[in-house]
Design an enzyme around this catalytic site. Structure first.
Site, short mmCIF file in Angstrom:
data_model
loop_
_atom_site.label_atom_id
_atom_site.label_comp_id
_atom_site.label_asym_id
_atom_site.label_seq_id
_atom_site.Cartn_x
_atom_site.Cartn_y
_atom_site.Cartn_z
N ASP A 143 0.88 -1.16 0.00
CA ASP A 143 0.00 0.00 0.00
C ASP A 143 0.92 1.23 0.00
OD1 ASP A 143 -2.49 1.50 0.37
OD2 ASP A 143 -1.70 1.91 2.37
N ASP A 152 -0.13 5.22 0.84
CA ASP A 152 -0.36 6.20 1.91
C ASP A 152 -0.30 5.51 3.26
OD1 ASP A 152 -0.86 8.57 0.38
OD2 ASP A 152 -2.76 7.69 -0.23
#
Length: 332
Positions: free
Chosen positions: A15, A17
């Protein structure tokens, strides 16, 4: 095979952020972690629910931060949503776009026509995060959905991590339409749906992928749904209190303070665990007492053993000075 955690996997799906960066600032150690994995021969993919950037833009952003990335390694919810819509409607169909220019570009590249008014009679509404989204376009979307357009949400993340704390995410904007329409989106594309994970594994021809995320409700739940092992890093949204209370479908296989955990022994990151150096947990029915001192993540792994076995998080107490300080820092 290496003796560290990452050595047991042939693909690392990151991922972005809260894992690799916060808004536009790299998280310490992220670039080094990615380069070490590449040097070890581990394939890399980046899977993000953020629909405000295209794959090439994400790759450029990462590269500018010192994190090497190619556009082909990036999967976004914007691209996945546009491709999904194109599978179900005729070419050139009008699609009302609620979000950033990146989402409009993905819709256009999928052979569809992006529009911004319900008067264009769009066959679908696609909604993704965009910092400029406001009342006007949300109103057009509401009118279009009421007129019969299929409502696609790229994702429903309530918040975005930032150095100043969590900010409203696409899920908060989806909630505006949910309230106005008194209904849910017809399709949610991004995590926790497993498509981004399974697509990444398929493209890399990976047999043993590892998903790495900071959110239990998207990254970890999506990995569990995809049948993949996952590592939760505590550099973004979900914290220790969230992990202790996590339901079965949101429990990672591993937890670490940050991406350096990829290069520790798997046994030092596995969760839950029955015993660790420095910390002890004494259980009495539905209550538990933490004593000792040491690595906070080790205490967390140990406590997951009792909370995941039925002890309410509120029933954890401290029996040492270090435990008092730790639990207070976790909001317990």
């Amino acid at each position: 095979m290496s003796d560290h955690l990452a050595g047991g996997y042939d693909l690392a799906i990151f991922d972005l952020d809260g894992v690799v960066f916060l808004i536009d600032k790299p998280i310490k150690g992220a670039a080094e972690a990615v380069e070490r994995l590449r040097a070890d021969g581990t394939s890399i993919a980046f899977a993000t629910n953020n629909a405000s950037r295209r794959a090439a833009d994400v790759a450029a952003l990462l590269t500018g931060m010192g994190v090497s990335a190619e556009p082909a390694e990036v999967l976004t919810s914007a691209g996945a949503a546009a491709a999904l819509i194109a599978e179900h409607v005729p070419a050139d169909s009008p699609v009302l776009v609620v979000g950033a220019e990146a989402l409009r570009g993905e819709v256009r590249d999928a052979g569809l026509t992006p529009v911004d008014s319900a008067d264009a009679r769009p066959v679908a509404v696609v909604q993704g995060y965009g910092p400029e989204v406001g009342w006007k376009i949300l109103s057009e979307a509401a009118l279009a959905v009421r007129a019969g357009a299929t409502w696609y949400a790229t994702n429903t993340d309530r918040t975005l991590p930032s150095p100043r704390g969590p900010l409203p995410g696409n899920g908060s904007l989806v909630a505006v339409l949910r309230t106005a329409l008194d209904r849910e989106p017809d399709v949610v594309v991004g995590k926790p749906q497993p498509a981004l994970f399974t697509t990444a594994a398929s493209l890399a021809k990976a047999e043993r992928p590892l998903a790495i995320g900071d959110r239990l409700d998207t990254d970890i739940q999506g990995a569990v749904g995809a049948g993949m092992d996952s590592l939760l890093v505590l550099t973004g949204v979900s914290g220790p209190k969230d992990l202790l209370a996590a339901p079965v479908e949101r429990r990672p296989r591993f937890v670490a303070a940050d991406l350096s955990g990829l290069f520790r022994s798997a046994d030092q990151a596995r969760v839950p665990v029955a015993e660790v150096d420095g910390w002890q947990v004494a259980r009495d029915g539905d209550r538990a007492v933490l004593t000792g001192a040491g690595d906070p993540v080790d205490a967390l792994r140990l406590l997951c053993g009792v909370t995941w076995d039925g002890v309410p998080v509120a029933n954890i107490s401290a029996g040492s000075d270090a435990a008092i300080e730790l639990l207070r820092g976790w909001g317990l």
